[in-house]
Design a protein around this motif. Structure first.
Motif, PDB file in Angstrom:
ATOM      1  N   TRP A  29      61.247 -26.064  78.305  1.00 56.95           N
ATOM      2  CA  TRP A  29      62.100 -25.396  77.217  1.00 56.95           C
ATOM      3  C   TRP A  29      62.427 -23.963  77.557  1.00 56.95           C
ATOM      4  O   TRP A  29      63.628 -23.597  77.293  1.00 56.95           O
ATOM      5  N   ALA A  33      66.263 -23.577  77.387  1.00 55.18           N
ATOM      6  CA  ALA A  33      66.327 -23.068  76.107  1.00 55.18           C
ATOM      7  C   ALA A  33      66.843 -21.602  76.139  1.00 55.18           C
ATOM      8  O   ALA A  33      67.549 -20.830  75.858  1.00 55.18           O
ATOM      9  N   GLU A  36      68.545 -20.816  79.430  1.00 50.74           N
ATOM     10  CA  GLU A  36      70.152 -21.364  79.410  1.00 50.74           C
ATOM     11  C   GLU A  36      70.516 -21.996  80.716  1.00 50.74           C
ATOM     12  O   GLU A  36      72.008 -21.679  80.880  1.00 50.74           O
ATOM     13  N   GLY A 158      57.516 -23.062  69.622  1.00 55.96           N
ATOM     14  CA  GLY A 158      58.247 -22.799  68.581  1.00 55.96           C
ATOM     15  C   GLY A 158      57.998 -21.584  67.708  1.00 55.96           C
ATOM     16  O   GLY A 158      58.356 -20.667  67.272  1.00 55.96           O
ATOM     17  N   LYS A 239      68.684 -31.531  74.131  1.00 58.65           N
ATOM     18  CA  LYS A 239      69.315 -30.056  73.766  1.00 58.65           C
ATOM     19  C   LYS A 239      70.739 -30.254  73.895  1.00 58.65           C
ATOM     20  O   LYS A 239      71.557 -29.877  72.888  1.00 58.65           O
ATOM     21  N   ASN A 243      72.271 -32.272  70.650  1.00 58.03           N
ATOM     22  CA  ASN A 243      72.110 -31.014  70.077  1.00 58.03           C
ATOM     23  C   ASN A 243      70.905 -30.838  69.163  1.00 58.03           C
ATOM     24  O   ASN A 243      70.911 -30.462  67.869  1.00 58.03           O
ATOM     25  N   LEU A 244      69.628 -31.197  69.703  1.00 58.04           N
ATOM     26  CA  LEU A 244      68.466 -31.127  68.766  1.00 58.04           C
ATOM     27  C   LEU A 244      67.630 -29.862  69.350  1.00 58.04           C
ATOM     28  O   LEU A 244      68.014 -29.462  70.261  1.00 58.04           O
ATOM     29  N   ASP A 245      66.518 -29.709  68.603  1.00 61.64           N
ATOM     30  CA  ASP A 245      65.652 -28.463  69.050  1.00 61.64           C
ATOM     31  C   ASP A 245      64.543 -29.065  69.693  1.00 61.64           C
ATOM     32  O   ASP A 245      64.176 -30.151  69.934  1.00 61.64           O
ATOM     33  N   ALA A 246      63.560 -27.941  69.998  1.00 61.48           N
ATOM     34  CA  ALA A 246      62.438 -28.364  70.636  1.00 61.48           C
ATOM     35  C   ALA A 246      61.386 -29.354  70.019  1.00 61.48           C
ATOM     36  O   ALA A 246      60.630 -30.068  70.834  1.00 61.48           O
ATOM     37  N   HIS A 248      62.132 -31.860  68.257  1.00 67.64           N
ATOM     38  CA  HIS A 248      62.579 -33.322  68.559  1.00 67.64           C
ATOM     39  C   HIS A 248      62.345 -33.772  70.074  1.00 67.64           C
ATOM     40  O   HIS A 248      61.771 -34.928  70.290  1.00 67.64           O
ATOM     41  N   TYR A 249      62.297 -32.634  70.910  1.00 65.43           N
ATOM     42  CA  TYR A 249      62.036 -32.793  72.336  1.00 65.43           C
ATOM     43  C   TYR A 249      60.464 -33.347  72.205  1.00 65.43           C
ATOM     44  O   TYR A 249      60.034 -34.091  73.024  1.00 65.43           O
TER      45      TYR A 249
END
Length: 397
Positions: A29, A33, A36, A158, A239, A243-246, A248-249
């Protein structure tokens, strides 16, 4: 089977695996993220698997001669120190990719000594008629730990950041080393000449003499050219594709070991010692994984990813357990270090090539198309495995 030595090894591995899963999630991540750069993550996977390609086949004769308990403890301690160093670099904002790459390279070099040592010890601390059960329980522990690690990993990253997530892994390695120190087993004398290259060549000759062992190894290594693409692409799909976040990962990442635990539990309840012919298992499971890739490629939503993760974990671990238990049962004790080292190194070498393939394809094709291409290749391997099995059966008639 649940003796003191097995329990110590089992719990020690469980603790380090939980920390390691959190570490893998945090680092993946961080690259995707925070920095990037999904492309750099694939480079990280490639570099992490290079030790097996460069050093892997050479490790076997060394593992065969050394005290495997001391090897396991030393590897845990070194891994803990290296992971703590990586956490420190990230904490102080040293985004020196070359240094992060170097630490990951060293971690995976250490693992080349660790895994064959564990696999060599396992048959000495459990009864022969419980090899498959023991292997299944070890694999179940691995994936249960991954579920627990994934369940809290996304929240840790997070809420507390990458530093604390990786620092937990450093501590888990040291706890594992402490538990391994209390494991006792009877060492098996190696069939060694005392000359490194003679022992190295003898490991290859031993495999060549058994066509079923060498054939199973060849198919397993070939499969690893295409199998890891799902795991590599999961954070990128979550991601960039969905287009979801950590969080969901973390959920999808936990789905994979859930499937793996289910098959581990089922196989641990079976009393059969091992696989007389693992080709059928390989062929059917590989075909199933290929269908998972196709499913994800066409049904692009979170629910599909979740289901695919469970099925992928179930089928891939089914292959792992049955092939590993087959090797544990069939390989003579004095050759286990060299054979398991060769199995690990060739598998990881093919994984490193897989990362290169995924990297090249991802730069030229849509990520879902990349999965589809890998699925088609896996279907071809499954068909070839069935053909080999059929010819072998006809030959025996």
């Amino acid at each position: 089977m649940w003796n003191k030595n097995f329990l110590l090894l089992w719990f020690g591995q469980a603790i380090s695996q939980i920390g390691n899963r959190i570490y893998v999630m945090a680092l993946a991540w961080y690259i995707v993220a925070v920095m990037e750069s999904p492309g750099r993550m694939i480079v990280l996977f490639i570099i992490s698997s290079l030790p097996s390609l460069v050093f892997g086949p050479l490790i076997g004769p060394l593992v065969e001669k050394w005290n495997k308990k001391k090897v396991i403890i030393s590897c845990d301690v070194i891994s803990g120190v290296l992971t703590a160093l990586l956490a420190t670099l990230i904490h102080f904002g040293y985004n020196w990719l070359w240094l992060i790459y170097m630490v990951c390279f060293l971690l995976n070099t250490v693992n080349l000594f660790f895994s064959p040592s564990v696999n060599s010890i396992l048959p000495t601390i459990i009864p022969q008629d419980h090899y498959r059960q023991g292997t299944s329980l070890m694999k179940m522990m691995t994936f249960l730990s991954q579920i627990m690690g994934a369940a809290v990993g996304g929240m840790l990253v997070g809420f507390f950041g990458v530093f604390w997530s990786i620092a937990i892994n450093a501590a888990s390695f040291l706890i594992s080393a402490l538990m391994s120190a209390f494991v006792s087993f009877k060492p098996v004398a190696a069939a060694a000449t005392g000359k490194y290259f003679s022992d190295f060549k003898e490991g290859f000759r031993y495999l060549r003499r058994d066509t079923m062992l060498s054939g199973t190894l060849a198919i397993a290594v070939t499969v690893n050219l295409f199998l890891p693409s799902f795991i590599v692409l999961v954070p990128i799909i979550i991601k960039n594709g969905l287009n979801l976040d950590a969080i969901h990962y973390g959920i999808v990442d936990a789905a994979i070991p859930i499937g793996a635990v289910l098959v581990s539990l089922l196989l641990s309840l079976q009393k059969k010692k091992g696989e007389s012919n693992p080709m059928r298992t390989l062929a059917l499971s590989i075909a199933g994984i290929a269908l998972v890739y196709v499913l994800v490629s066409y049904l692009r939503n979170f629910a599909t990813m979740l289901l695919a993760g469970i099925v992928f974990g179930f089928l891939s671990n089914n292959v792992n357990i049955k092939v590993l238990s087959y090797f544990i049962e069939k390989v003579e004790p004095q050759f286990r270090g060299r054979v398991f080292s060769l199995l690990e190194s060739l598998s990881y070498a093919s994984i490193s090539i897989s990362y290169v393939i995924v990297s090249i394809l991802s730069s030229k094709l849509d990520i879902y198309v990349v999965l589809l291409v890998n699925g088609v290749c896996l279907l071809s391997i499954a068909a070839a495995s069935m053909l080999v099995m059929t010819k072998g059966r006809n030959r025996n008639l």
